[in-house]
Design a protein around this motif. Structure first.
Motif, PDB file in Angstrom:
ATOM      1  N   VAL A 156      -2.614  86.542  91.043  1.00 18.38           N
ATOM      2  CA  VAL A 156      -3.733  86.530  91.996  1.00 18.38           C
ATOM      3  C   VAL A 156      -3.953  87.928  92.573  1.00 18.38           C
ATOM      4  O   VAL A 156      -5.092  88.394  92.694  1.00 18.38           O
ATOM      5  CB  VAL A 156      -3.461  85.518  93.122  1.00 18.38           C
ATOM      6  N   GLN A 157      -2.861  88.604  92.913  1.00 15.48           N
ATOM      7  CA  GLN A 157      -2.990  89.950  93.467  1.00 15.48           C
ATOM      8  C   GLN A 157      -3.593  90.912  92.453  1.00 15.48           C
ATOM      9  O   GLN A 157      -4.414  91.771  92.796  1.00 15.48           O
ATOM     10  CB  GLN A 157      -1.614  90.467  93.918  1.00 15.48           C
ATOM     11  N   ARG A 158      -3.206  90.767  91.199  1.00 14.76           N
ATOM     12  CA  ARG A 158      -3.720  91.676  90.175  1.00 14.76           C
ATOM     13  C   ARG A 158      -5.195  91.416  89.877  1.00 14.76           C
ATOM     14  O   ARG A 158      -5.912  92.342  89.488  1.00 14.76           O
ATOM     15  CB  ARG A 158      -2.869  91.555  88.907  1.00 14.76           C
ATOM     16  N   GLN A 159      -5.643  90.207  90.049  1.00 22.60           N
ATOM     17  CA  GLN A 159      -7.071  89.949  89.919  1.00 22.60           C
ATOM     18  C   GLN A 159      -7.870  90.671  90.998  1.00 22.60           C
ATOM     19  O   GLN A 159      -9.043  90.989  90.816  1.00 22.60           O
ATOM     20  CB  GLN A 159      -7.337  88.443  89.977  1.00 22.60           C
ATOM     21  N   ARG A 160      -7.225  90.954  92.116  1.00 24.47           N
ATOM     22  CA  ARG A 160      -7.860  91.695  93.209  1.00 24.47           C
ATOM     23  C   ARG A 160      -7.688  93.204  93.053  1.00 24.47           C
ATOM     24  O   ARG A 160      -8.135  93.969  93.909  1.00 24.47           O
ATOM     25  CB  ARG A 160      -7.262  91.256  94.547  1.00 24.47           C
ATOM     26  N   GLY A 161      -6.993  93.622  92.001  1.00 28.07           N
ATOM     27  CA  GLY A 161      -6.777  95.036  91.770  1.00 28.07           C
ATOM     28  C   GLY A 161      -5.540  95.596  92.432  1.00 28.07           C
ATOM     29  O   GLY A 161      -5.332  96.811  92.431  1.00 28.07           O
ATOM     30  N   LEU A 162      -4.680  94.745  92.993  1.00 24.11           N
ATOM     31  CA  LEU A 162      -3.468  95.177  93.674  1.00 24.11           C
ATOM     32  C   LEU A 162      -2.256  94.993  92.778  1.00 24.11           C
ATOM     33  O   LEU A 162      -2.301  94.279  91.785  1.00 24.11           O
ATOM     34  CB  LEU A 162      -3.290  94.402  94.977  1.00 24.11           C
ATOM     35  N   PHE A 163      -1.143  95.625  93.144  1.00 28.08           N
ATOM     36  CA  PHE A 163       0.123  95.508  92.418  1.00 28.08           C
ATOM     37  C   PHE A 163      -0.067  95.750  90.916  1.00 28.08           C
ATOM     38  O   PHE A 163       0.448  95.020  90.085  1.00 28.08           O
ATOM     39  CB  PHE A 163       0.761  94.144  92.668  1.00 28.08           C
ATOM     40  N   SER A 164      -0.847  96.757  90.598  1.00 25.03           N
ATOM     41  CA  SER A 164      -1.138  97.098  89.214  1.00 25.03           C
ATOM     42  C   SER A 164      -0.994  98.598  89.009  1.00 25.03           C
ATOM     43  O   SER A 164      -1.137  99.389  89.955  1.00 25.03           O
ATOM     44  CB  SER A 164      -2.562  96.677  88.821  1.00 25.03           C
ATOM     45  N   SER A 165      -0.704  98.990  87.778  1.00 28.26           N
ATOM     46  CA  SER A 165      -0.712 100.400  87.420  1.00 28.26           C
ATOM     47  C   SER A 165      -2.163 100.857  87.305  1.00 28.26           C
ATOM     48  O   SER A 165      -2.972 100.205  86.648  1.00 28.26           O
ATOM     49  CB  SER A 165       0.004 100.611  86.085  1.00 28.26           C
ATOM     50  N   THR A 166      -2.492 101.958  87.962  1.00 22.68           N
ATOM     51  CA  THR A 166      -3.840 102.515  87.849  1.00 22.68           C
ATOM     52  C   THR A 166      -3.875 103.430  86.636  1.00 22.68           C
ATOM     53  O   THR A 166      -3.071 104.361  86.528  1.00 22.68           O
ATOM     54  CB  THR A 166      -4.214 103.285  89.121  1.00 22.68           C
ATOM     55  N   VAL A 167      -4.795 103.165  85.731  1.00 19.50           N
ATOM     56  CA  VAL A 167      -4.766 103.747  84.396  1.00 19.50           C
ATOM     57  C   VAL A 167      -5.928 104.712  84.194  1.00 19.50           C
ATOM     58  O   VAL A 167      -7.079 104.398  84.514  1.00 19.50           O
ATOM     59  CB  VAL A 167      -4.811 102.637  83.327  1.00 19.50           C
ATOM     60  N   LEU A 168      -5.595 105.855  83.614  1.00 22.19           N
ATOM     61  CA  LEU A 168      -6.599 106.803  83.135  1.00 22.19           C
ATOM     62  C   LEU A 168      -6.500 106.843  81.612  1.00 22.19           C
ATOM     63  O   LEU A 168      -5.441 107.148  81.068  1.00 22.19           O
ATOM     64  CB  LEU A 168      -6.356 108.193  83.721  1.00 22.19           C
ATOM     65  N   LEU A 169      -7.580 106.489  80.915  1.00 24.30           N
ATOM     66  CA  LEU A 169      -7.593 106.441  79.471  1.00 24.30           C
ATOM     67  C   LEU A 169      -7.906 107.816  78.888  1.00 24.30           C
ATOM     68  O   LEU A 169      -8.801 108.511  79.378  1.00 24.30           O
ATOM     69  CB  LEU A 169      -8.617 105.418  78.971  1.00 24.30           C
ATOM     70  N   VAL A 170      -7.189 108.188  77.833  1.00 23.25           N
ATOM     71  CA  VAL A 170      -7.401 109.477  77.179  1.00 23.25           C
ATOM     72  C   VAL A 170      -7.468 109.242  75.671  1.00 23.25           C
ATOM     73  O   VAL A 170      -6.518 108.714  75.077  1.00 23.25           O
ATOM     74  CB  VAL A 170      -6.271 110.471  77.505  1.00 23.25           C
ATOM     75  N   GLY A 171      -8.585 109.589  75.058  1.00 29.38           N
ATOM     76  CA  GLY A 171      -8.732 109.399  73.621  1.00 29.38           C
ATOM     77  C   GLY A 171     -10.192 109.379  73.235  1.00 29.38           C
ATOM     78  O   GLY A 171     -11.073 109.758  74.024  1.00 29.38           O
ATOM     79  N   SER A 172     -10.458 108.922  72.024  1.00 30.97           N
ATOM     80  CA  SER A 172     -11.846 108.849  71.573  1.00 30.97           C
ATOM     81  C   SER A 172     -12.617 107.835  72.392  1.00 30.97           C
ATOM     82  O   SER A 172     -12.037 106.904  72.970  1.00 30.97           O
ATOM     83  CB  SER A 172     -11.891 108.468  70.095  1.00 30.97           C
ATOM     84  N   ALA A 173     -13.926 107.999  72.446  1.00 36.78           N
ATOM     85  CA  ALA A 173     -14.762 107.096  73.245  1.00 36.78           C
ATOM     86  C   ALA A 173     -14.653 105.660  72.747  1.00 36.78           C
ATOM     87  O   ALA A 173     -14.577 104.717  73.548  1.00 36.78           O
ATOM     88  CB  ALA A 173     -16.214 107.567  73.201  1.00 36.78           C
ATOM     89  N   ALA A 174     -14.624 105.473  71.429  1.00 37.37           N
ATOM     90  CA  ALA A 174     -14.566 104.121  70.863  1.00 37.37           C
ATOM     91  C   ALA A 174     -13.251 103.440  71.210  1.00 37.37           C
ATOM     92  O   ALA A 174     -13.228 102.275  71.640  1.00 37.37           O
ATOM     93  CB  ALA A 174     -14.755 104.183  69.348  1.00 37.37           C
ATOM     94  N   TYR A 191      -2.648  96.357  84.443  1.00 34.77           N
ATOM     95  CA  TYR A 191      -3.202  97.692  84.185  1.00 34.77           C
ATOM     96  C   TYR A 191      -4.658  97.707  84.658  1.00 34.77           C
ATOM     97  O   TYR A 191      -5.505  97.027  84.088  1.00 34.77           O
ATOM     98  CB  TYR A 191      -3.138  98.032  82.699  1.00 34.77           C
ATOM     99  N   ARG A 192      -4.936  98.490  85.703  1.00 31.99           N
ATOM    100  CA  ARG A 192      -6.285  98.588  86.240  1.00 31.99           C
ATOM    101  C   ARG A 192      -6.890  99.917  85.841  1.00 31.99           C
ATOM    102  O   ARG A 192      -6.437 100.983  86.283  1.00 31.99           O
ATOM    103  CB  ARG A 192      -6.266  98.431  87.766  1.00 31.99           C
ATOM    104  N   VAL A 193      -7.893  99.886  84.994  1.00 24.61           N
ATOM    105  CA  VAL A 193      -8.507 101.107  84.474  1.00 24.61           C
ATOM    106  C   VAL A 193      -9.434 101.701  85.529  1.00 24.61           C
ATOM    107  O   VAL A 193     -10.354 101.031  86.010  1.00 24.61           O
ATOM    108  CB  VAL A 193      -9.282 100.818  83.173  1.00 24.61           C
ATOM    109  N   VAL A 194      -9.197 102.972  85.877  1.00 26.88           N
ATOM    110  CA  VAL A 194     -10.006 103.629  86.903  1.00 26.88           C
ATOM    111  C   VAL A 194     -10.805 104.803  86.360  1.00 26.88           C
ATOM    112  O   VAL A 194     -11.620 105.384  87.091  1.00 26.88           O
ATOM    113  CB  VAL A 194      -9.125 104.112  88.074  1.00 26.88           C
ATOM    114  N   GLY A 195     -10.599 105.168  85.112  1.00 29.86           N
ATOM    115  CA  GLY A 195     -11.359 106.281  84.563  1.00 29.86           C
ATOM    116  C   GLY A 195     -10.930 106.607  83.151  1.00 29.86           C
ATOM    117  O   GLY A 195      -9.993 106.008  82.602  1.00 29.86           O
TER     118      GLY A 195
END
Length: 495
Positions: A156-174, A191-195
């Motif tokens: 439930v907390q992770r659905q709210r964006g809490l208690f998750s690793s904040t993730v920055l993706l690096v690689g090809s656009a696809a 894993y919460r993607v932020v950028g």
């Protein structure tokens, strides 16, 4: 270098910023684990010895030495807590999803009691067997249950964006877009993607069909980390990142606070089949091929026989009641036999309680054509008009499928497996879908606990193929547990 990425509005959990959710959650687990073990160990002590004083005797060549069982219980709790910590049962990599957390708890507990048994034998300690035989399984069960309860809260907390690793993706656009969608659909993984940083990326843009902001190219990684507060960098593809660049990226991350994850180009493969082996500085990933014969399959068949036989005895009064209800509420036979395709493409007659009108099969083609799904290998009709008065109720709670226990006992089906399909559906299979026929179809499966009637053909085949490629007895038990929950509390997708 691209323009300042901080111009992009992003979500930041300011309430918990600066706090490590991993440490907070692990500390809470320590407290509940300790409370569980105190309750179990001292509860068993009182159950076995009562409120009277009891002593543990050491009998050797020297004089006897006796220790109060209260002291023994305290030492057992301390040792149990130490083993749970040593085995990494509170590590963030096993929390929230998968069965590894539960397996580690069981392994730590059984090995602790194995060491106790060996020590008792070597030191000639007269330990009360009942005290040990009750405390061990009861402690494991309640520890796992408490962790399961915590996992529901964590989800439930992770659905709210809490208690998750904040993730920055690096690689090809696809590849970044694909992984962003996967992680967004699996919030329980934490894993919460932020950028994202992609080649030739432009600030103030977003990954295709997502709301993930782009913070520029790979040179913008450090400003992007500062702007988002991300604690995890996920390399989604190595096409544009040579090994030297990835190594430099790992050096630039703050040890212990920033994490690097590399996503290999592997899909539909379960963790037990993946083994990493370093060779000359190269992390080689070994992927074991699935086996469809041997001891594991013998164990599965034995479990099917025992499980289906027991359930048939347990549900025999229910089967009689359902048969009477079907007979009294609609004209036609009580049972419905339909040819389905089983193991290695062999047909068999699947049994069900009849939940539709007698001429239901003759109407199927026209109904599928009317809703435009006649060319899809998943013959299901929305708002099916062929259902009888009680048919909808029977199907919602899967009561019409109880007779398939006879198919399981006979050997045509398994308790857990891919969805059994008709010959017309199998005729529409592609080469990948034919792999569903490598194992017996099941009364339940990943499709049953992941959406049932709301699943598309693409989602159904993805889940079934994942099961075929990665099945295990532990996985079957988890699916059966989730099936029980889905049947007792059916959602809108249960039709």
């Amino acid at each position: 270098m691209s323009e300042n990425p901080t111009s992009i509005p992003i979500y930041v959990d300011r309430k918990n910023r600066g706090r490590d959710w991993r440490g907070v959650y692990a500390a809470r687990l320590v407290i509940t684990d300790l409370l569980v073990l105190i309750w179990v160990v001292f509860g068993v002590q009182i159950l076995w010895f009562g409120l009277d004083t009891a002593d543990l005797a050491f009998r050797g060549n020297a004089r006897d030495l006796e220790v109060n069982y209260t002291s023994v219980s305290v030492m057992l709790i301390v040792a149990w807590m130490a083993m749970l910590g040593a085995y990494g049962t509170r590590g963030y990599r096993v929390l929230g999803t998968g069965a590894d957390e539960y397996k580690l708890i069981a392994n730590a507990s059984f090995r602790l009691f194995g060491l106790l048994a060996i020590s008792a034998f070597l030191l000639q300690i007269d330990v009360a067997r009942g005290y040990i035989l009750i405390a061990l399984p009861l402690g494991v069960v309640i520890l796992i249950f408490s962790r399961w309860m915590w996992r529901q809260w964590l989800g439930v907390q992770r659905q709210r964006g809490l208690f998750s690793s904040t993730v920055l993706l690096v690689g090809s656009a696809a590849s970044a877009t694909h992984l962003a969608r996967v992680l967004r659909s699996s919030t329980e993984a934490g894993y919460r993607v932020v950028g994202a940083c992609v080649p030739s990326g432009r600030v103030s843009t977003f990954l295709s069909t997502t709301d993930v902001p782009v913070f520029g190219d790979f040179d913008d990684l450090q400003p992007a980390l500062a702007a988002t507060g991300a604690d995890t960098v996920v390399v989604t593809s190595s096409d544009d990142l040579p090994p030297e660049r990835i190594r430099q990226l790992s050096w630039a991350l703050e040890p212990g606070r920033k994490h690097l994850v590399v996503a290999p180009s592997l899909t539909g493969i379960g963790g037990p089949r993946i083994h990493a082996r370093p060779v000359a500085g190269l992390p080689l990933i070994h992927v074991e091929m699935p086996s469809y014969e041997g001891l594991k399959h013998f164990a599965k068949r034995a479990f099917d026989i025992a499980g289906s036989g027991l359930l048939l005895l347990l549900f025999s009064p229910t089967l009689v009641v359902i048969a009477l209800v079907v007979r009294l509420t609609s004209s036609g036979p009580v049972l419905y036999r339909q040819e389905r395709i089983g193991l290695n493409g062999e047909p068999f007659n699947m049994l069900k309680f009849r939940s539709m009108t007698v001429d239901a099969d003759s109407q199927l083609a026209s109904l599928l054509e009317a809703q435009g799904t006649g060319n899809k290998p998943l013959f299901k009709v929305s708002n099916d008009p062929r259902l009888t008065k009680v048919g909808g109720f029977l199907r919602r709670y899967s009561l019409d499928e109880l007779l398939q226990l006879l198919n399981v006992f006979k050997g045509d089906m398994s308790l857990v497996g891919p969805r059994p399909q008709r010959d017309g559906e199998v005729a529409l299979y592609d080469s990948a879908a034919h792999r569903r026929l490598f194992v017996k179809p099941g009364m339940s499966g990943l499709w049953q606990v992941s959406g049932r009637s709301s699943l598309s053909w693409e989602d159904s085949i993805r889940l079934d193929l994942y099961y075929v490629e990665n099945w295990s007895m532990a996985g079957d038990l988890v699916i059966l547990w989730r099936t029980l929950r889905a049947v007792l509390v059916p959602g809108q997708d249960a039709k």
